[in-house]
Enzyme design. Structure first.
Site, PDB file in Angstrom:
ATOM      1  CG  HIS A  99       2.683  -6.115  -3.548  1.00  0.00           C
ATOM      2  ND1 HIS A  99       2.547  -6.163  -4.913  1.00  0.00           N
ATOM      3  CD2 HIS A  99       3.536  -7.102  -3.212  1.00  0.00           C
ATOM      4  CE1 HIS A  99       3.280  -7.164  -5.388  1.00  0.00           C
ATOM      5  NE2 HIS A  99       3.901  -7.748  -4.371  1.00  0.00           N
ATOM      6  CD  GLU A 171       7.705  -7.950  -2.225  1.00  0.00           C
ATOM      7  OE1 GLU A 171       7.700  -9.086  -1.787  1.00  0.00           O
ATOM      8  OE2 GLU A 171       6.910  -7.560  -3.098  1.00  0.00           O
TER       9      GLU A 171
HETATM   10  P1  PGA Z   1       6.947 -13.570  -6.595  1.00  0.00           P
HETATM   11  O1  PGA Z   1       6.045 -12.536  -5.753  1.00  0.00           O
HETATM   12  O2  PGA Z   1       7.751 -14.368  -5.596  1.00  0.00           O
HETATM   13  O3  PGA Z   1       5.957 -14.412  -7.317  1.00  0.00           O
HETATM   14  O4  PGA Z   1       7.836 -12.771  -7.462  1.00  0.00           O
HETATM   15  C1  PGA Z   1       6.596 -11.814  -4.711  1.00  0.00           C
HETATM   16  C2  PGA Z   1       5.742 -10.652  -4.338  1.00  0.00           C
HETATM   17  O5  PGA Z   1       5.211  -9.971  -5.224  1.00  0.00           O
HETATM   18  O6  PGA Z   1       5.569 -10.383  -3.144  1.00  0.00           O
END
Ligand code: PGA
Length: 261
Positions: A99, A171
């Protein structure tokens, strides 16, 4: 056929046993109220100290849970890390790897991420690997080149079979923790480009077996549009899904859109 996915990252937002118990019971209830969930995978990543709560509430159900990180080896001198042996012992079957926050706050390198992916696959668990976490908006060839480079190092020395269960979560860093998700058009195009890169690296058949989901400020308002593409197999949700009613609405959007494809 790839199964639709709803995944949720709780980061360190909900940490106590009592809060987690209440929330997970509500989430289970909301999901159950949607009816037969056999055609969707649900992956939840609780705050690491609450994994036992996930086991108590979700064991035996169709809801899977896993850890937000994993030590690069099964056991040994890795002070402060979480072992895959503990995860297996507690009934978890999915591991979140790479992540953006792990990379930026804890300096995870591509080499380390590669080791974690290898370990997870060797132990026959599902890796959910975050990719494309660039600070600037990348599209077209620039995005493709970035993905070629990232995926080559992430999968270095790993032979992927079409039977392996692998999830890639696109992401973009610039869409995490924001008010709005990435524009739908960028999400759909970049998912298509990720699949192209996978096909070049692993062959078309393996590329088609890998799940691609989107994460970054997903909400009940934008979920339907984000998954309205065959290239998007599901969503990875953060803050806006922690409310059980929102979680239900987002799940419903995914189920409806994927059934109608
Ligand atoms: P968020 O987080 O929807 O709060 O932006 C997503 C993530 O970091 O996986």
């Amino acid at each position: 056929m790839r199964r639709p996915i709803i995944a949720m990252n709780f980061k360190n937002y909900i940490n106590t046993e009592s809060e987690t118990t209440t929330l997970f019971k509500q989430m289970k209830q909301e999901l159950t109220s949607l009816g037969n969930l056999d055609d969707m995978d649900v992956y939840l990543f609780p705050s690491m100290g609450s994994l036992h709560v996930a086991r108590d509430i979700f064991e035996g159900s169709s809801i899977s849970y896993g850890s937000q990180n994993i030590a690069p080896e099964k056991n040994g001198a890795f002070t402060g890390e979480y072992s895959i042996e503990s995860l297996i012992d507690i009934g978890g079957d999915v591991v979140e790897i790479g992540h953006y926050e792990r990379i930026t706050l804890f300096n995870e390198s591509r080499e380390l991420i590669n080791k974690k992916i290898k370990l997870t696959l060797e132990n026959e668990l599902t890796p959910l690997i975050c990719v494309g976490s660039e600070e600037t908006i990348l599209e077209g060839n620039a995005f493709k080149e970035y993905m070629q480079d990232q995926l080559k190092s992430y999968f270095k020395g790993i032979i992927i079979n079409e039977t392996d269960n692998i999830v890639l979560a696109y992401e973009p860093a610039w869409a995490i923790g924001k008010k709005e998700a990435a524009p739908v058009e960028i999400v759909h195009n970049n998912h298509r480009l990720i699949r192209e890169v996978l096909s070049e690296l692993m062959g078309e058949q393996v590329a088609q077996s890998i799940h691609l989901i989107y994460g970054g400020s997903v909400s009940k308002e934008n979920a339907g549009a984000l998954v309205a593409s065959k290239e998007v197999d599901g969503l990875f949700i953060g803050r806006f899904g922690h409310d059980p009613k929102n979680f239900r609405e987002i799940s419903k959007e995914i189920i409806m859109k994927k059934r109608s494809e």
